[in-house]
Scaffold this motif. Structure first.
Motif, PDB file in Angstrom:
ATOM      1  N   GLY A  88      -3.131   3.580  16.843  1.00 20.56           N
ATOM      2  CA  GLY A  88      -2.071   3.579  15.848  1.00 20.56           C
ATOM      3  C   GLY A  88      -2.546   4.073  14.512  1.00 20.56           C
ATOM      4  N   TRP A  89      -1.915   3.543  13.456  1.00 21.93           N
ATOM      5  CA  TRP A  89      -2.264   3.963  12.094  1.00 21.93           C
ATOM      6  C   TRP A  89      -1.794   2.927  11.085  1.00 21.93           C
ATOM      7  N   VAL A  90      -2.294   3.072   9.844  1.00 17.38           N
ATOM      8  CA  VAL A  90      -1.910   2.203   8.735  1.00 17.38           C
ATOM      9  C   VAL A  90      -1.837   3.054   7.473  1.00 17.38           C
ATOM     10  N   ARG A  91      -0.936   2.721   6.564  1.00 15.49           N
ATOM     11  CA  ARG A  91      -0.839   3.426   5.284  1.00 15.49           C
ATOM     12  C   ARG A  91      -0.169   2.545   4.244  1.00 15.49           C
ATOM     13  N   ASN A  92      -0.476   2.825   2.983  1.00 18.60           N
ATOM     14  CA  ASN A  92       0.228   2.198   1.867  1.00 18.60           C
ATOM     15  C   ASN A  92       1.545   2.925   1.655  1.00 18.60           C
ATOM     16  N   ARG A  93       2.511   2.180   1.107  1.00 22.06           N
ATOM     17  CA  ARG A  93       3.779   2.785   0.689  1.00 22.06           C
ATOM     18  C   ARG A  93       3.923   2.587  -0.812  1.00 22.06           C
ATOM     19  N   ARG A  94       4.621   3.507  -1.438  1.00 20.98           N
ATOM     20  CA  ARG A  94       4.752   3.460  -2.900  1.00 20.98           C
ATOM     21  C   ARG A  94       5.458   2.200  -3.393  1.00 20.98           C
ATOM     22  N   ASP A  95       6.211   1.524  -2.513  1.00 22.70           N
ATOM     23  CA  ASP A  95       6.900   0.292  -2.925  1.00 22.70           C
ATOM     24  C   ASP A  95       5.965  -0.924  -2.944  1.00 22.70           C
ATOM     25  N   GLY A  96       4.671  -0.706  -2.645  1.00 26.91           N
ATOM     26  CA  GLY A  96       3.697  -1.794  -2.676  1.00 26.91           C
ATOM     27  C   GLY A  96       3.434  -2.444  -1.328  1.00 26.91           C
ATOM     28  N   SER A  97       4.166  -2.016  -0.304  1.00 26.00           N
ATOM     29  CA  SER A  97       3.958  -2.579   1.028  1.00 26.00           C
ATOM     30  C   SER A  97       2.914  -1.778   1.790  1.00 26.00           C
ATOM     31  N   VAL A  98       2.515  -2.302   2.940  1.00 25.91           N
ATOM     32  CA  VAL A  98       1.647  -1.603   3.875  1.00 25.91           C
ATOM     33  C   VAL A  98       2.434  -1.452   5.169  1.00 25.91           C
ATOM     34  N   GLU A  99       2.367  -0.255   5.746  1.00 23.27           N
ATOM     35  CA  GLU A  99       3.076   0.064   6.981  1.00 23.27           C
ATOM     36  C   GLU A  99       2.039   0.366   8.060  1.00 23.27           C
ATOM     37  N   ALA A 100       2.298  -0.075   9.285  1.00 23.98           N
ATOM     38  CA  ALA A 100       1.354   0.181  10.368  1.00 23.98           C
ATOM     39  C   ALA A 100       2.085   0.338  11.688  1.00 23.98           C
TER      40      ALA A 100
END
Length: 99
Positions: free
Chosen positions: A34-46
């Motif tokens: 899979g993968w993980v990334r930061n989002r500009r709204d301050g959350s983390v998405e994975a």
């Protein structure tokens, strides 16, 4: 157990605390894809893909996060295999750029 793919949004104090690197380490140790990334709204998405019990264990760990994080919410939903295509070619688990 069967394989599953889940899309996860993690909210709280999860940026600037090593959360993405922690997720990458945990996922690699669990042999998840899979993968993980930061989002500009301050959350983390994975996105996590693997045996259902291993993914469930990863989601439990995400609710705590690394020591300096404060996780307020973890939302999960089933995901399509298409989301796995966002990984870097040849990597089982990627840290992606912020969106």
């Amino acid at each position: 157990m069967s394989d599953v793919i889940v899309h996860v949004m993690i909210r709280g104090r999860v940026q600037g605390v090593g959360y993405r690197a922690w997720v990458e380490h945990q996922a690699a140790a669990s042999r998840l894809e899979g993968w993980v990334r930061n989002r500009r709204d301050g959350s983390v998405e994975a996105v996590f893909s693997g045996r259902s019990e291993i993914v469930a264990n990863m989601l439990t760990r995400c609710r705590r996060g690394p020591p300096s994080a404060r996780v307020d919410a973890v939302a999960e939903e089933p995901a399509s295999p298409d989301l796995l295509k966002l990984r870097e070619p040849g990597e089982p688990f990627s840290v992606l750029s912020t969106i």
